[in-house]
Write a protein that holds these residues in place. Structure first.
Motif, PDB file in Angstrom:
ATOM      1  N   LYS A  30       0.823  -1.201   0.000  1.00  0.00           N
ATOM      2  CA  LYS A  30       0.000   0.000   0.000  1.00  0.00           C
ATOM      3  C   LYS A  30       0.867   1.265   0.000  1.00  0.00           C
ATOM      4  N   HIS A  31       0.392   2.302  -0.676  1.00  0.00           N
ATOM      5  CA  HIS A  31       1.009   3.615  -0.579  1.00  0.00           C
ATOM      6  C   HIS A  31       0.738   4.161   0.817  1.00  0.00           C
ATOM      7  N   VAL A  32       1.598   5.058   1.281  1.00  0.00           N
ATOM      8  CA  VAL A  32       1.483   5.556   2.653  1.00  0.00           C
ATOM      9  C   VAL A  32       1.454   7.078   2.666  1.00  0.00           C
ATOM     10  N   PHE A  33       0.462   7.609   3.355  1.00  0.00           N
ATOM     11  CA  PHE A  33       0.371   9.034   3.637  1.00  0.00           C
ATOM     12  C   PHE A  33       0.463   9.151   5.144  1.00  0.00           C
ATOM     13  N   CYS A  34       1.425   9.921   5.648  1.00  0.00           N
ATOM     14  CA  CYS A  34       1.740   9.904   7.076  1.00  0.00           C
ATOM     15  C   CYS A  34       1.637  11.284   7.688  1.00  0.00           C
ATOM     16  N   GLU A  35       1.024  11.350   8.856  1.00  0.00           N
ATOM     17  CA  GLU A  35       0.937  12.618   9.572  1.00  0.00           C
ATOM     18  C   GLU A  35       2.330  13.136   9.913  1.00  0.00           C
ATOM     19  N   LYS A  36       2.398  14.454  10.075  1.00  0.00           N
ATOM     20  CA  LYS A  36       3.658  15.077  10.449  1.00  0.00           C
ATOM     21  C   LYS A  36       3.807  15.048  11.972  1.00  0.00           C
ATOM     22  N   PRO A  37       5.048  15.138  12.509  1.00  0.00           N
ATOM     23  CA  PRO A  37       6.297  14.973  11.783  1.00  0.00           C
ATOM     24  C   PRO A  37       6.408  13.547  11.261  1.00  0.00           C
ATOM     25  N   LEU A  38       7.190  13.355  10.224  1.00  0.00           N
ATOM     26  CA  LEU A  38       7.268  12.044   9.603  1.00  0.00           C
ATOM     27  C   LEU A  38       7.674  10.984  10.619  1.00  0.00           C
ATOM     28  N   GLU A  39       8.667  11.270  11.432  1.00  0.00           N
ATOM     29  CA  GLU A  39       9.069  10.386  12.540  1.00  0.00           C
ATOM     30  C   GLU A  39       9.862  11.214  13.532  1.00  0.00           C
ATOM     31  N   ILE A  40      10.519  10.565  14.482  1.00  0.00           N
ATOM     32  CA  ILE A  40      11.178  11.318  15.559  1.00  0.00           C
ATOM     33  C   ILE A  40      12.682  11.466  15.358  1.00  0.00           C
ATOM     34  N   SER A  41      13.220  10.876  14.293  1.00  0.00           N
ATOM     35  CA  SER A  41      14.646  11.050  13.984  1.00  0.00           C
ATOM     36  C   SER A  41      14.844  10.903  12.488  1.00  0.00           C
ATOM     37  N   VAL A  42      15.946  11.449  12.007  1.00  0.00           N
ATOM     38  CA  VAL A  42      16.280  11.337  10.587  1.00  0.00           C
ATOM     39  C   VAL A  42      16.465   9.870  10.203  1.00  0.00           C
ATOM     40  N   GLU A  43      17.094   9.116  11.080  1.00  0.00           N
ATOM     41  CA  GLU A  43      17.346   7.707  10.786  1.00  0.00           C
ATOM     42  C   GLU A  43      16.042   6.935  10.601  1.00  0.00           C
ATOM     43  N   ARG A  44      15.070   7.198  11.441  1.00  0.00           N
ATOM     44  CA  ARG A  44      13.786   6.500  11.339  1.00  0.00           C
ATOM     45  C   ARG A  44      13.016   6.971  10.101  1.00  0.00           C
ATOM     46  N   CYS A  45      13.125   8.234   9.764  1.00  0.00           N
ATOM     47  CA  CYS A  45      12.519   8.729   8.523  1.00  0.00           C
ATOM     48  C   CYS A  45      13.105   7.995   7.322  1.00  0.00           C
ATOM     49  N   GLN A  46      14.423   7.834   7.315  1.00  0.00           N
ATOM     50  CA  GLN A  46      15.080   7.162   6.197  1.00  0.00           C
ATOM     51  C   GLN A  46      14.610   5.721   6.070  1.00  0.00           C
ATOM     52  N   GLN A  47      14.396   5.068   7.183  1.00  0.00           N
ATOM     53  CA  GLN A  47      13.897   3.690   7.143  1.00  0.00           C
ATOM     54  C   GLN A  47      12.507   3.634   6.521  1.00  0.00           C
ATOM     55  N   MET A  48      11.683   4.628   6.791  1.00  0.00           N
ATOM     56  CA  MET A  48      10.358   4.691   6.176  1.00  0.00           C
ATOM     57  C   MET A  48      10.476   4.872   4.664  1.00  0.00           C
ATOM     58  N   ILE A  49      11.340   5.785   4.266  1.00  0.00           N
ATOM     59  CA  ILE A  49      11.560   6.042   2.836  1.00  0.00           C
ATOM     60  C   ILE A  49      12.063   4.783   2.144  1.00  0.00           C
ATOM     61  N   ASP A  50      13.025   4.115   2.773  1.00  0.00           N
ATOM     62  CA  ASP A  50      13.605   2.910   2.183  1.00  0.00           C
ATOM     63  C   ASP A  50      12.562   1.804   2.049  1.00  0.00           C
ATOM     64  N   ALA A  51      11.709   1.659   3.056  1.00  0.00           N
ATOM     65  CA  ALA A  51      10.695   0.604   3.024  1.00  0.00           C
ATOM     66  C   ALA A  51       9.705   0.826   1.889  1.00  0.00           C
ATOM     67  N   CYS A  52       9.307   2.077   1.680  1.00  0.00           N
ATOM     68  CA  CYS A  52       8.360   2.375   0.608  1.00  0.00           C
ATOM     69  C   CYS A  52       9.019   2.211  -0.763  1.00  0.00           C
ATOM     70  N   LYS A  53      10.286   2.597  -0.882  1.00  0.00           N
ATOM     71  CA  LYS A  53      10.995   2.402  -2.146  1.00  0.00           C
ATOM     72  C   LYS A  53      11.139   0.921  -2.460  1.00  0.00           C
ATOM     73  N   ALA A  54      11.459   0.129  -1.444  1.00  0.00           N
ATOM     74  CA  ALA A  54      11.633  -1.308  -1.654  1.00  0.00           C
ATOM     75  C   ALA A  54      10.336  -1.964  -2.118  1.00  0.00           C
ATOM     76  N   ALA A  55       9.220  -1.405  -1.689  1.00  0.00           N
ATOM     77  CA  ALA A  55       7.912  -1.949  -2.063  1.00  0.00           C
ATOM     78  C   ALA A  55       7.329  -1.273  -3.308  1.00  0.00           C
ATOM     79  N   ASP A  56       8.093  -0.335  -3.909  1.00  0.00           N
ATOM     80  CA  ASP A  56       7.605   0.443  -5.051  1.00  0.00           C
ATOM     81  C   ASP A  56       6.308   1.177  -4.729  1.00  0.00           C
ATOM     82  N   ARG A  57       6.276   1.729  -3.522  1.00  0.00           N
ATOM     83  CA  ARG A  57       5.094   2.480  -3.077  1.00  0.00           C
ATOM     84  C   ARG A  57       5.489   3.923  -2.807  1.00  0.00           C
ATOM     85  N   MET A  58       4.527   4.819  -2.876  1.00  0.00           N
ATOM     86  CA  MET A  58       4.781   6.233  -2.619  1.00  0.00           C
ATOM     87  C   MET A  58       4.583   6.543  -1.138  1.00  0.00           C
TER      88      MET A  58
END
Length: 365
Positions: free
Chosen positions: A129-157
């Motif tokens: 599934k594509h993901v639309f997430c409330e702000k802030p995206l997460e609580i650290s840059v590292e955790r944000c990057q993990q979210m981005i990576d997970a969606c890219k790996a799944a070919d989701r936005m």
């Protein structure tokens, strides 16, 4: 008028906005007809989902409420009856993986506490599934990057719920600033303050929120300084004031910060969980100023210009506007201006602001 302003913004912000490409599935492409709507599942059924997002979904052109994810079994019957949801479209946080078998759901809107965004985004992306997430995206840059990576790996936005980016008054402010209608913007004053309320809520628990006023409401002011200038701050300096050290033992109560931008523009910002009534931004340029006050409420946005020209547009449901735009991005296979990378950038800057508070020094970004 809204569409015209949106086009102005899309053109002006393209160079400054990062967006992750994705590959659309055949199932999603089949829904791209003129009368098709993408199914949205709300992950988290708190006040925001109940009072704002679910009603907004009834107004959208390209979305519909198609499922819910909740840890509160007592809410299920009410939501199912009110929105005519089938039993198979009701999930708990532990059963989100089963969404993979539900073609009615295309997008998961994550509306849980900040520190749970990563967990729920990864679960939704793995379910396709594509993901639309409330702000802030997460609580650290590292955790944000993990979210981005997970969606890219799944070919989701992955999108970040910056509703003001789709509100006509804000879009007009961006146009005025970017086109230098009043000259180059030199100073931005922006702030948002609320009385956060009860001391037992998740917003004042660091483990769930990651921070206080800055993370929750200060991000609106921070976003405004970035989308008005079209630039990223290069230096921040911040201080914190705490008048209730018991209630705000774990998070910040009131934060003030300054930011310098490459063009020479300077921002002066405030975020508060104690001082209500702060709700505006003003951009001062060489030949005048413009402001929104209130700027960040769910409705009633008002604008003014020093030259007397109107800064007034019809009120819109910002949640409906942001959801429709995200759905169009999915259907049209184009990037969103509120990408995961955009959300991560704000977390990066907020981290620098917190570092400045801790060290008592200005921090380069």
């Amino acid at each position: 008028m809204h569409e015209l302003s949106r086009r102005h913004f899309m053109k002006g912000a393209a160079a400054a906005t990062f967006a992750a490409p994705f590959i659309s599935t055949a199932a999603t492409r089949e829904k791209a007809g003129p009368n098709k709507k993408l199914g949205v599942a709300l992950c988290g059924l708190g006040k925001l989902s109940t009072d704002q997002i679910a009603p907004a979904l009834q107004k959208t052109q390209h979305c519909r409420l198609a499922g819910i994810v909740t840890g509160s079994s007592g809410k299920v019957d009410t939501w199912r009856k009110k929105y005519n949801l089938p039993a198979r479209s009701v999930y708990t946080y532990d059963t989100m993986h089963r969404m993979a078998d539900n073609d009615d759901i295309d997008i998961v809107y994550v509306v849980t506490p900040n520190a749970l965004h990563l967990e729920h985004t990864v679960a939704a992306a793995k379910a396709g599934k594509h993901v639309f997430c409330e702000k802030p995206l997460e609580i650290s840059v590292e955790r944000c990057q993990q979210m981005i990576d997970a969606c890219k790996a799944a070919d989701r936005m992955l999108g970040t719920a910056y509703r003001c980016r789709f509100e006509p008054h804000h879009l007009e402010g961006i146009r005025i600033a970017r086109e230098q209608e009043l000259g180059p913007v030199r100073i931005i004053e922006a702030g948002f303050g609320i009385d956060v309320g009860a001391a037992d809520q998740w917003r004042v628990k660091r483990a769930l929120s990651g921070g206080g006023a800055l993370m929750d409401v200060g991000i609106y002011a921070l976003q405004a300084t970035r989308y008005l200038t079209g630039e990223e701050p290069v230096l921040v300096s911040a201080t914190e004031t705490k008048t209730d050290p018991v209630k705000f033992a774990e998070v910040d109560e009131t934060v003030t910060w300054t930011a310098q931008f490459p063009s020479g523009a300077n921002a002066y910002c405030t975020a508060s969980f104690k001082v209500g009534g702060i709700k505006n931004f003003r951009a001062t340029a060489d030949r005048g100023w413009f402001e929104l006050d209130p700027a960040y409420y769910y409705g009633g946005i008002k604008g003014m210009r020093s030259d007397g020209k109107p800064l007034s547009f019809p009120q819109v449901d910002m949640f409906a506007a942001e959801l429709d735009d995200f759905a169009r991005c999915v259907l049209e296979k184009r990037p969103t201006v509120v990408s995961g990378e955009e959300g991560m950038q704000d977390v990066k800057i907020m981290s620098a602001i917190y570092e400045s508070i801790r060290t008592g020094r200005a921090v380069k970004i």
